[in-house]
Design an enzyme around this catalytic site. Structure first.
Site, PDB file in Angstrom:
ATOM      1  N   CYS A   8       0.863  -1.188   0.000  1.00 32.62           N
ATOM      2  CA  CYS A   8       0.000   0.000   0.000  1.00 32.62           C
ATOM      3  C   CYS A   8       0.896   1.233   0.000  1.00 32.62           C
ATOM      4  CB  CYS A   8      -0.979  -0.019   1.181  1.00 32.62           C
ATOM      5  SG  CYS A   8      -0.210   0.033   2.807  1.00 32.62           S
ATOM      6  N   ARG A  14      -3.387  -0.646   5.431  1.00 40.26           N
ATOM      7  CA  ARG A  14      -4.008  -1.671   4.581  1.00 40.26           C
ATOM      8  C   ARG A  14      -3.122  -2.885   4.312  1.00 40.26           C
ATOM      9  NH1 ARG A  14      -5.107   2.614   0.057  1.00 40.26           N
ATOM     10  NH2 ARG A  14      -3.116   3.241   0.966  1.00 40.26           N
ATOM     11  N   ASP A 123      -9.849   2.911   1.880  1.00 44.32           N
ATOM     12  CA  ASP A 123      -8.667   3.473   2.551  1.00 44.32           C
ATOM     13  C   ASP A 123      -9.059   4.131   3.877  1.00 44.32           C
ATOM     14  OD1 ASP A 123      -6.393   4.728   3.363  1.00 44.32           O
ATOM     15  OD2 ASP A 123      -5.961   5.692   1.438  1.00 44.32           O
TER      16      ASP A 123
HETATM   17  P1  4NP Z   1      -1.710   2.836   4.280  1.00 47.22           P
HETATM   18  O1  4NP Z   1      -2.374   4.155   4.902  1.00 47.22           O
HETATM   19  O2  4NP Z   1      -1.156   3.227   2.932  1.00 47.22           O
HETATM   20  O3  4NP Z   1      -2.861   1.885   4.174  1.00 47.22           O
HETATM   21  O4  4NP Z   1      -0.653   2.386   5.248  1.00 47.22           O
HETATM   22  C1  4NP Z   1      -1.808   5.420   4.824  1.00 47.22           C
HETATM   23  C2  4NP Z   1      -0.744   5.741   5.650  1.00 47.22           C
HETATM   24  C3  4NP Z   1      -0.189   7.015   5.579  1.00 47.22           C
HETATM   25  C4  4NP Z   1      -0.721   7.923   4.680  1.00 47.22           C
HETATM   26  C5  4NP Z   1      -1.763   7.588   3.847  1.00 47.22           C
HETATM   27  C6  4NP Z   1      -2.314   6.315   3.919  1.00 47.22           C
HETATM   28  N1  4NP Z   1      -0.168   9.229   4.622  1.00 47.22           N
HETATM   29  O5  4NP Z   1      -0.698  10.063   3.840  1.00 47.22           O
HETATM   30  O6  4NP Z   1       0.826   9.522   5.299  1.00 47.22           O
END
Ligand code: 4NP
Length: 154
Positions: A8, A14, A123
């Site tokens: 991800c 995720r 998300d």
């Molecule tokens: P992930 O979630 O990609 O599912 O781990 C996120 C974690 C950090 C960020 C966005 C989504 N961010 O913008 O920092």
């Protein structure tokens, strides 16, 4: 041995959820020894950080541990190291294509493309709804496992 890397953006919400849900499914079917599973992010933003508490809570509710997991960014060698690099959303595929410089061995997939209703994993960074993300991840992992069985990879 089949090697799977879930991917991800940050590797805190995720893809670690997919990693530990899929490992749990494998364990319950005595398949852990023939399938290696890990996760990583396309961004270095969260590198070194533990799993987001919203994801950890969803896992803990189902008696799944993610203790010790720290976020890491994808590295170039992941492409040769893993057989399936499974993104959570379309953007992860575009970012991987760019990072790895293509997909000559056709190893890049989106998790819910294995399901009957292809879509991005919800998300939770934006929705705040980790339960919904869990439902998506669980559906995707179940369908991915069925795919690997059909392909006689496990
Ligand atoms: P992930 O979630 O990609 O599912 O781990 C996120 C974690 C950090 C960020 C966005 C989504 N961010 O913008 O920092």
């Amino acid at each position: 041995m089949v090697k799977v890397l879930f991917v991800c953006l940050g590797n805190i919400c995720r893809s670690p959820m997919a990693e530990f849900v899929f490992k749990d499914m494998l364990q319950k079917q005595n398949l852990s020894d023939i399938c290696l599973v890990a996760s990583a992010g396309t961004s270095s933003e969260e590198a070194g950080n533990p799993v987001h508490r919203g994801t950890a809570a969803q896992l803990s509710m189902r008696n799944i541990s993610c203790a010790g997991k720290r976020a890491r960014k994808i590295v170039r060698s992941d492409y040769s190291e893993y057989d399936y690099l499974v993104g959570m959303e379309r953007r992860n595929l575009a970012d991987m294509l760019s990072f790895f410089g293509g997909d000559p061995a056709h190893k890049l997939f989106r998790l819910l493309d294995f399901s009957e209703s292809p879509r991005d994993i919800s998300d939770p960074w934006y929705t705040g709804d980790f339960e919904r993300t869990y439902r998506d991840v669980s559906e995707g992992c179940k369908c991915f496992l069925e795919f690997l069985r059909r392909e006689k990879k496990i």
